[in-house]
Write a protein that holds these residues in place. Structure first.
Motif, PDB file in Angstrom:
ATOM      1  N   ILE A   1      34.368 -34.438   8.032  1.00 48.58           N
ATOM      2  CA  ILE A   1      35.043 -35.065   6.901  1.00 48.58           C
ATOM      3  C   ILE A   1      35.570 -34.002   5.937  1.00 48.58           C
ATOM      4  CG2 ILE A   1      34.783 -36.658   4.974  1.00 48.58           C
ATOM      5  CD1 ILE A   1      34.622 -37.977   7.725  1.00 48.58           C
ATOM      6  N   THR A   2      34.709 -33.061   5.550  1.00 49.79           N
ATOM      7  CA  THR A   2      35.131 -32.036   4.597  1.00 49.79           C
ATOM      8  C   THR A   2      36.198 -31.123   5.200  1.00 49.79           C
ATOM      9  OG1 THR A   2      33.301 -30.579   5.293  1.00 49.79           O
ATOM     10  CG2 THR A   2      32.896 -32.081   3.466  1.00 49.79           C
ATOM     11  N   LEU A   3      36.067 -30.823   6.489  1.00 54.29           N
ATOM     12  CA  LEU A   3      37.062 -29.964   7.138  1.00 54.29           C
ATOM     13  C   LEU A   3      38.410 -30.677   7.228  1.00 54.29           C
ATOM     14  CD1 LEU A   3      37.312 -27.172   8.512  1.00 54.29           C
ATOM     15  CD2 LEU A   3      36.926 -28.332  10.687  1.00 54.29           C
ATOM     16  N   SER A   4      38.403 -31.963   7.546  1.00 60.45           N
ATOM     17  CA  SER A   4      39.655 -32.724   7.613  1.00 60.45           C
ATOM     18  C   SER A   4      40.332 -32.769   6.247  1.00 60.45           C
ATOM     19  CB  SER A   4      39.372 -34.151   8.102  1.00 60.45           C
ATOM     20  OG  SER A   4      38.802 -34.142   9.393  1.00 60.45           O
ATOM     21  N   LEU A   5      39.541 -32.966   5.196  1.00 64.05           N
ATOM     22  CA  LEU A   5      40.102 -33.015   3.846  1.00 64.05           C
ATOM     23  C   LEU A   5      40.690 -31.665   3.453  1.00 64.05           C
ATOM     24  CD1 LEU A   5      40.530 -34.564   1.205  1.00 64.05           C
ATOM     25  CD2 LEU A   5      38.229 -33.874   0.516  1.00 64.05           C
ATOM     26  N   SER A   6      39.938 -30.588   3.691  1.00 61.92           N
ATOM     27  CA  SER A   6      40.420 -29.270   3.295  1.00 61.92           C
ATOM     28  C   SER A   6      41.649 -28.854   4.097  1.00 61.92           C
ATOM     29  CB  SER A   6      39.299 -28.233   3.451  1.00 61.92           C
ATOM     30  OG  SER A   6      38.880 -28.121   4.796  1.00 61.92           O
ATOM     31  N   PHE A   7      41.676 -29.161   5.394  1.00 54.83           N
ATOM     32  CA  PHE A   7      42.833 -28.795   6.210  1.00 54.83           C
ATOM     33  C   PHE A   7      44.060 -29.623   5.830  1.00 54.83           C
ATOM     34  CE2 PHE A   7      40.512 -26.179   9.268  1.00 54.83           C
ATOM     35  CZ  PHE A   7      41.502 -25.296   9.655  1.00 54.83           C
ATOM     36  N   SER A   8      43.865 -30.889   5.493  1.00 56.54           N
ATOM     37  CA  SER A   8      44.996 -31.727   5.074  1.00 56.54           C
ATOM     38  C   SER A   8      45.633 -31.176   3.801  1.00 56.54           C
ATOM     39  CB  SER A   8      44.524 -33.164   4.842  1.00 56.54           C
ATOM     40  OG  SER A   8      43.998 -33.719   6.029  1.00 56.54           O
ATOM     41  N   LEU A   9      44.800 -30.816   2.836  1.00 53.40           N
ATOM     42  CA  LEU A   9      45.317 -30.252   1.592  1.00 53.40           C
ATOM     43  C   LEU A   9      45.944 -28.882   1.834  1.00 53.40           C
ATOM     44  CD1 LEU A   9      42.396 -31.300  -0.774  1.00 53.40           C
ATOM     45  CD2 LEU A   9      44.727 -32.185  -0.807  1.00 53.40           C
ATOM     46  N   PHE A  10      45.344 -28.096   2.712  1.00 56.78           N
ATOM     47  CA  PHE A  10      45.880 -26.769   3.031  1.00 56.78           C
ATOM     48  C   PHE A  10      47.273 -26.879   3.642  1.00 56.78           C
ATOM     49  CE2 PHE A  10      46.455 -23.569   6.392  1.00 56.78           C
ATOM     50  CZ  PHE A  10      46.465 -22.415   5.627  1.00 56.78           C
TER      51      PHE A  10
ATOM     52  N   SER B   1      43.231 -14.428   6.344  1.00 58.04           N
ATOM     53  CA  SER B   1      42.591 -14.781   5.077  1.00 58.04           C
ATOM     54  C   SER B   1      43.146 -16.086   4.529  1.00 58.04           C
ATOM     55  CB  SER B   1      42.806 -13.650   4.072  1.00 58.04           C
ATOM     56  OG  SER B   1      42.314 -14.006   2.802  1.00 58.04           O
ATOM     57  N   HIS B   2      44.453 -16.272   4.647  1.00 56.45           N
ATOM     58  CA  HIS B   2      45.087 -17.493   4.151  1.00 56.45           C
ATOM     59  C   HIS B   2      44.614 -18.715   4.935  1.00 56.45           C
ATOM     60  CE1 HIS B   2      48.166 -19.908   2.213  1.00 56.45           C
ATOM     61  NE2 HIS B   2      48.579 -20.322   3.399  1.00 56.45           N
ATOM     62  N   CYS B   3      44.534 -18.586   6.256  1.00 56.49           N
ATOM     63  CA  CYS B   3      44.104 -19.717   7.084  1.00 56.49           C
ATOM     64  C   CYS B   3      42.623 -20.045   6.882  1.00 56.49           C
ATOM     65  CB  CYS B   3      44.379 -19.429   8.549  1.00 56.49           C
ATOM     66  SG  CYS B   3      46.142 -19.307   8.958  1.00 56.49           S
ATOM     67  N   PHE B   4      41.817 -19.029   6.596  1.00 58.54           N
ATOM     68  CA  PHE B   4      40.393 -19.267   6.399  1.00 58.54           C
ATOM     69  C   PHE B   4      40.099 -19.968   5.082  1.00 58.54           C
ATOM     70  CE2 PHE B   4      39.136 -16.835  10.059  1.00 58.54           C
ATOM     71  CZ  PHE B   4      37.849 -17.272  10.315  1.00 58.54           C
ATOM     72  N   ARG B   5      41.093 -20.071   4.204  1.00 63.05           N
ATOM     73  CA  ARG B   5      40.882 -20.811   2.964  1.00 63.05           C
ATOM     74  C   ARG B   5      40.506 -22.260   3.249  1.00 63.05           C
ATOM     75  NH1 ARG B   5      45.727 -19.102  -1.230  1.00 63.05           N
ATOM     76  NH2 ARG B   5      44.879 -17.058  -1.819  1.00 63.05           N
ATOM     77  N   ALA B   6      41.210 -22.859   4.194  1.00 65.17           N
ATOM     78  CA  ALA B   6      40.917 -24.254   4.537  1.00 65.17           C
ATOM     79  C   ALA B   6      39.521 -24.390   5.116  1.00 65.17           C
ATOM     80  CB  ALA B   6      41.960 -24.780   5.517  1.00 65.17           C
ATOM     81  N   LEU B   7      39.155 -23.467   5.980  1.00 65.69           N
ATOM     82  CA  LEU B   7      37.841 -23.517   6.613  1.00 65.69           C
ATOM     83  C   LEU B   7      36.728 -23.281   5.601  1.00 65.69           C
ATOM     84  CD1 LEU B   7      36.401 -23.806   9.341  1.00 65.69           C
ATOM     85  CD2 LEU B   7      36.564 -21.321   9.601  1.00 65.69           C
ATOM     86  N   SER B   8      36.911 -22.306   4.727  1.00 73.21           N
ATOM     87  CA  SER B   8      35.854 -21.973   3.765  1.00 73.21           C
ATOM     88  C   SER B   8      35.632 -23.096   2.760  1.00 73.21           C
ATOM     89  CB  SER B   8      36.210 -20.675   3.034  1.00 73.21           C
ATOM     90  OG  SER B   8      37.393 -20.825   2.273  1.00 73.21           O
ATOM     91  N   SER B   9      36.694 -23.768   2.338  1.00 75.38           N
ATOM     92  CA  SER B   9      36.543 -24.881   1.383  1.00 75.38           C
ATOM     93  C   SER B   9      35.718 -26.006   1.983  1.00 75.38           C
ATOM     94  CB  SER B   9      37.925 -25.403   0.962  1.00 75.38           C
ATOM     95  OG  SER B   9      38.668 -24.396   0.330  1.00 75.38           O
ATOM     96  N   GLY B  10      36.021 -26.357   3.236  1.00 78.32           N
ATOM     97  CA  GLY B  10      35.267 -27.421   3.894  1.00 78.32           C
ATOM     98  C   GLY B  10      33.825 -27.036   4.148  1.00 78.32           C
ATOM     99  N   ILE B  11      33.597 -25.794   4.575  1.00 76.97           N
ATOM    100  CA  ILE B  11      32.230 -25.341   4.851  1.00 76.97           C
ATOM    101  C   ILE B  11      31.407 -25.306   3.580  1.00 76.97           C
ATOM    102  CG2 ILE B  11      30.868 -23.346   5.563  1.00 76.97           C
ATOM    103  CD1 ILE B  11      32.975 -22.736   7.640  1.00 76.97           C
ATOM    104  N   ARG B  12      31.990 -24.814   2.484  1.00 82.63           N
ATOM    105  CA  ARG B  12      31.249 -24.709   1.223  1.00 82.63           C
ATOM    106  C   ARG B  12      30.783 -26.085   0.749  1.00 82.63           C
ATOM    107  NH1 ARG B  12      34.895 -22.561  -1.216  1.00 82.63           N
ATOM    108  NH2 ARG B  12      34.288 -20.369  -1.173  1.00 82.63           N
TER     109      ARG B  12
END
Length: 241
Positions: free
Chosen positions: A108-117, A156-167
């Motif tokens: 859920i968090t990864l889908s949300l962060s990737f959608s916003l990214f 680094s830019h692509c990992f922003r989406a991943l890090s937001s969801g993981i956090r």
């Protein structure tokens, strides 16, 4: 519940149910405050809460997104405010006993962060065109180092989406799991019908109460952190910082 449409299967899970419930609660709160054409001159508790959240998110947008006029910033305010409200209600709803914490599921968090990214990346290209790609190459970089730095900046830019969801997932999952384990331990000791265990249960019980208050603060803080990160990423896309 599993639904089959042709060759596709659609599952209605606990996450789906509680996300719809959260969305319903948000819409209900906004409807109660804005019914009859607007708020009251003397606000009640619910209207004060909505106004507080509105001012908080609006100030967040104005502070974190720079070099733009107020009208341009307000185009992104609805998306950011809905994101904050959704996460806030999901996190707090998970504190209710026998409820379900939507944001403790990584998908859920990864889908949300990737959608916003993806949305922020599209906004960057709409505003700057292909010049948005200069975001990945800092000014003044020697030409031999350019390929390496572009690759590093892109990762680094692509990992922003991943890090937001993981956090968000990690903080909500860890806190809720700890409260659940200690609550089960305290409840087991309380049901042993033994004076020694009853007295010994007071320690874990007080710890559970303290952790519940701490986890409530974490639930609010994580909604804020996720939202402010989205504002920072949007500011980078708009201003190419």
């Amino acid at each position: 519940m599993m639904l089959k449409l042709g060759h596709f299967y659609f599952s209605f899970t606990n996450s789906s149910l509680f996300m719809l419930l959260t969305l319903g609660l948000v819409l209900l709160l906004l409807w109660v405050v804005t019914k009859k054409g607007g708020g009251k001159l003397v606000p009640n508790a619910w209207q004060s809460l909505v106004e507080l959240i509105y001012d908080f998110v609006l100030n967040l947008v104005n502070e974190q997104i720079g070099n733009l006029s107020g009208n341009v910033k307000q185009k992104y305010f609805p998306c950011i405010s809905v994101t904050f409200l959704f996460l806030l209600f999901c996190n707090i709803q998970g504190m209710i006993p026998f409820s379900f914490t939507v944001t403790s599921h990584f998908l859920i968090t990864l889908s949300l962060s990737f959608s916003l990214f993806i949305g922020i990346t599209i906004v960057g290209f709409q505003r700057h065109g292909l010049h948005f790609l200069s975001f990945f190459l800092p000014a003044g970089v020697p030409l031999p180092l350019a390929p390496l730095l572009v690759l590093l900046e892109l990762i680094s830019h692509c990992f922003r989406a991943l890090s937001s969801g993981i956090r968000l997932f990690a903080n909500m999952m860890a806190g809720h799991s700890l409260v659940k384990i200690l609550s089960g331990f305290a409840w087991t000791m309380l049901l042993m019908n033994n004076l020694f265990y009853f007295i010994g249960d007071l320690g874990p019980l007080f710890i559970v109460l303290a952790l519940t208050g701490l986890e409530l603060g974490v639930a609010i803080l994580q909604a804020y952190v996720f939202t402010i990160l989205i504002c920072i990423y949007l500011n980078d896309a708009l201003n190419l910082h």
